[in-house]
Design an enzyme around this catalytic site. Structure first.
Site, mmCIF file in Angstrom:
data_model
loop_
_atom_site.group_PDB
_atom_site.id
_atom_site.type_symbol
_atom_site.label_atom_id
_atom_site.label_comp_id
_atom_site.label_asym_id
_atom_site.label_seq_id
_atom_site.Cartn_x
_atom_site.Cartn_y
_atom_site.Cartn_z
ATOM 1 N N THR A 76 46.384 90.773 76.550
ATOM 2 C CA THR A 76 47.289 89.696 76.946
ATOM 3 C C THR A 76 47.127 88.517 75.994
ATOM 4 O O THR A 76 46.008 88.138 75.655
ATOM 5 C CB THR A 76 47.003 89.227 78.386
ATOM 6 N N PHE A 129 47.845 84.474 75.320
ATOM 7 C CA PHE A 129 47.992 83.233 76.074
ATOM 8 C C PHE A 129 48.352 82.081 75.144
ATOM 9 O O PHE A 129 47.922 82.043 73.985
ATOM 10 C CB PHE A 129 46.675 82.863 76.780
#
Length: 283
Positions: free
Chosen positions: A172, A174
């Site tokens: 992921t 960010f």
């Protein structure tokens, strides 16, 4: 850097891990929603915020596309967090005891192999760390959680099996956000710029708007489109490119883009994460 960094979720979430990895000296602030994490930065409760923007398997985090451009916050960094799912159980449990696995729906979809191999019934919960908290509270050997090793540590669970995700590249990305823009020297190498724009309602506007990036040799790493206000005719684009807006190549590309756009706003100029640089070098 000391201070407070906000994130959406409860302690032990992957966003919590991202905060600790990017800003180990800062105190993490759990928030109930993305809006609350953003508001904490806006009202000064937190100095920075950690907002997920895309996942290598699940794609973009659509809420951030809608919330960030109008938040008044600026992107000052990026962080990549490997999603390393663990099969967690209560103290004394063994894998043969397990009957059900609790986690967020996305996480359950990323561990289908082990659920099938162990014949575990998937049970959807609000988030991964919340599932770990629930399993710890129930204290039943039949119940497992799919969550991080940090969640196991926080809620007193045992890691029965680590790295149970189906895809090893599950990562992921960010955005690190701040109430103030970063101050990056245009001569600094390895910078990213994120901006949003809307194209004018003329034929081939998007094609013409983006042509300047190709002709000026600017590498565009991300382009996302989404509707505004539920109107099919109102489309906004979010874009990540390499470079600084004051570097000649990117400056010319943005000038060409602005000619065909009804709005253009830079959301942040920030250093590339070490993860991105390592991928670029082939390490």
């Amino acid at each position: 850097m000391s201070g407070v960094i906000s994130f959406q979720g409860i302690p032990g979430a992957y966003s919590d891990l991202a905060c600790r990895g990017a800003c180990p000296a800062m105190t993490t602030l759990p928030c109930a929603s993305f809006e609350a994490a953003i508001d904490a930065v806006k009202d000064g409760t937190a100095d920075l915020g950690m907002l997920p923007c895309e996942n290598s398997l699940a794609g973009r985090v659509s809420d951030i596309h809608h919330l960030l451009p109008d938040s008044g916050l600026f992107i000052v960094g990026e962080q990549f967090q490997r999603v390393e799912h663990c099969l967690l159980g209560v103290k004394g449990a063994v894998i043969s005891d397990l009957r059900r696995a609790h986690s967020h729906s996305v996480a359950l979809g990323q561990v289908r192999h082990i659920l099938r191999d162990l014949n575990l019934a998937p049970v959807v919960e609000a988030d991964t760390a919340g599932a770990a908290q629930l399993v710890a509270g129930w204290g039943k050997k039949t119940e497992a959680a799919i969550a991080s090793s940090l969640a196991a540590e926080i809620y007193g669970l045992e890691v029965l099996r680590a790295n149970v995700e189906d895809a090893a590249h599950n990562t992921t990305r960010f955005y690190v956000v701040s109430p103030r823009p970063g101050t990056q020297d245009p001569a600094t190498p390895n910078l990213m710029t994120t901006f949003v724009f809307r194209v004018r309602n003329v034929p081939a506007a998007l094609y013409k708007a983006l042509g300047g990036f190709a002709t000026n040799g600017v590498n565009m790493t991300r382009l996302e489109s989404y509707m505004l206000g539920g109107e099919f005719a109102a489309t906004q684009f979010l874009c990540d490119v390499e470079g600084h807006p004051e570097q000649p190549e990117l400056r010319r590309a943005l000038e060409e883009l602005s000619f065909f756009s009804s709005e253009l706003r830079v959301l942040g100029v920030y250093p590339m994460a070490a993860f991105r640089l390592a991928q670029g070098s082939g390490d």
